[in-house]
Design an enzyme around this catalytic site. Structure first.
Site: not given
Length: 498
Positions: A185, A217, A259, A394
């Site tokens: 996806k 999502g 990841e 981040e």
């Protein structure tokens, strides 16, 4: 400002069981170019029924695909690489327009590395030999132990919006090499390049081996996480969502590879190659507009060169051409959307409130039509302390926090003061120092005198909250296969215990 090209189909379809199909509900989503907010194409908004159909098709295909010879799989991987290469200009432009990144990056990096990824795994599987050993035991006598790797089955893969095409290659190539089938996806923000690839490779693959399901999502993606039909999950994206993927896998007692995020250290010593080092900051934080999990977002500069290094960086950042992603001279394109741009700008304000100063940038990029899109100025924050939020969280944008250090030992400690451990770099002409620093920092990838080069055959993945597992290397095949041991006894007589 030049006119935006349109290399798109007006609408795209999903790939399920070898067929290009709409969503079972008929619902669609619209893709927009973040550089000017113009609509690009429509694509299916997949449903639970679509995920069910894809999983069913994949298991049906797996019964025969797992038996396909290595030479046949190699040929298919090579054909996929060839068809990508044949269509590289179109795919690169689709990627740039859907994502906002400059066409020079997609043509020089995203598409070529993806092509090479399929060719790399085509070569790797020809060298797989398994293991065999003779084992002599006092009771059971002469035996031979054979160790094989067998496909794990049907896997679910979810990829992010920052490198949609490259991440698809990272996921699909090893799946095919391992003999698995997949439902993959793309992000709902950047679905077009993978859907275009699906159309190109559908004639190459047996039906059901690769299924591409698009959608949101929290809807389509969550249906995949909830589905009991997978033997493994793979995800690239934020650490926050990574927890959900890991939890979903754990509840089913299946493995997952992840990841995830990063806050990587880019470290500069006085003996660095000056021109390469200045470029190294650009590569670390401006590549893909800083929307890179391993971005070199913490720039550590030795005190002996700090003032001149920062001055030269400021001058070089001012020269960066921010522009439309389809224009050949654009060096930095658009952020993925307005929401991401506002998040980046908010972090700049947080940094200022914490005591950091904006040395260059720090605001929205405008002029020459840029105000229509989500453009950010290349930004350097100075007078940053390592515990500030801008040095720990981040930001995912072209904003580097610049920090001063005194000694090698100090910078290793500072670099390790992070919950992440994905990437990093050290810039020095002293190979002994480079090796010490690279070994000392808790991260899965340390570059020396370069940044953000991610070719095949170099394992990539994170320590700590940056993920589980490694990709871009043959070691990923261990994650997509399972080990079988065949243990053969060669004695002619009973052992006599009963």
């Amino acid at each position: 400002m030049s006119t935006m090209p349109r290399p798109f189909d007006g609408s795209y379809k999903m790939l399920i069981d070898g067929k290009l199909v709409d969503a079972s509900s008929g619902a669609t989503r619209k893709a927009y170019c973040p550089a000017n907010k113009e609509p690009l194409a429509t694509y299916p908004d997949g449903t639970k029924e679509d995920v069910d159909s894809a999983v069913k098709a994949a298991w049906k295909a797996f019964s025969s695909w797992k038996k396909v010879s290595v030479t046949e799989k190699q040929a298919i991987l090579m054909k996929i690489a060839d068809v990508i290469e044949k269509n590289k200009e179109t795919l690169a432009m689709i990627e740039s327009l859907d994502n906002g990144k400059p066409i020079r990056e997609t043509m020089a990096v995203d598409i070529p590395l993806s092509i090479d990824h399929f060719r790399y795994f085509a070569g790797v599987i020809r060298g797989e030999e398994g293991e065999a050993s003779i084992i002599d035991e006092p009771v059971f006598g002469n035996n031979i132990s054979i160790i094989l790797r067998e496909p794990i089955g049907v896997v679910g893969q979810i990829i992010p919006w920052n490198f949609p095409f490259t991440m698809a290659a990272w996921k699909i190539a090893p799946v095919l090499a391992a003999g698995d089938c997949t439902i993959i996806k793309p992000s709902s923000t950047t679905s077009l390049s993978l859907l275009h690839l699906a159309k190109l490779i559908a004639p190459i693959l047996p039906a059901g081996v690769v299924n591409v399901v698009s959608g949101g999502g929290s809807t389509t993606g969550q249906c995949m996480l909830d589905h009991d039909g997978f033997r493994k999950l793979a995800f690239t994206g934020s650490t926050e969502v990574g927890y959900s993927v890991a939890e979903a896998a754990a509840k089913k007692l299946i493995p997952s590879t992840l990841e995830l995020g990063g806050k990587s250290a880019n470290i500069f010593f006085p003996d660095c190659n000056w021109a390469k080092a200045i470029e190294g900051v650009h590569l670390g934080i401006l590549f893909n507009q800083g929307q890179v999990c391993c971005a070199g977002s913490r720039v550590f500069v030795h005190e002996d060169i700090y003032d001149k290094f920062v001055a030269d960086l400021v001058a070089s950042f001012k020269k960066v051409k921010v522009g439309m992603p389809w224009e050949q001279d654009t060096q930095m394109g658009s952020q993925i959307d307005e929401e991401q741009l506002q998040k980046i700008l908010a972090y700049v304000e947080i940094g200022k409130q914490e005591g950091a100063k904006v040395a260059v940038g720090g605001a929205r990029a405008t002029g020459n039509g840029l105000e229509k899109g989500a453009f950010m100025q290349p930004t350097l924050l100075v007078d940053v302390k390592n515990r500030m939020r801008v040095a720990q969280e981040e930001i995912f944008g072209p904003v580097a926090a610049v920090l001063k250090f005194k000694t090698e030992e100090e910078v290793i400690d500072l670099a390790n003061e992070s919950e992440y451990g994905l990437g990093g770099a050290v810039w020095t002409q002293d190979i002994n120092r480079a090796f010490r620093v690279a070994r000392g920092i808790e991260t899965g990838r340390m570059w020396v005198n370069q940044y953000n080069d991610l070719p095949a055959h170099t394992p990539f993945g994170g320590y700590k909250r940056s993920g589980i597992g490694r990709e871009t290397h043959k070691v990923i095949l261990d994650h997509y296969t399972q080990m079988k041991n065949i243990f053969i006894n060669f004695e002619e007589k009973p052992i006599g215990l009963y």
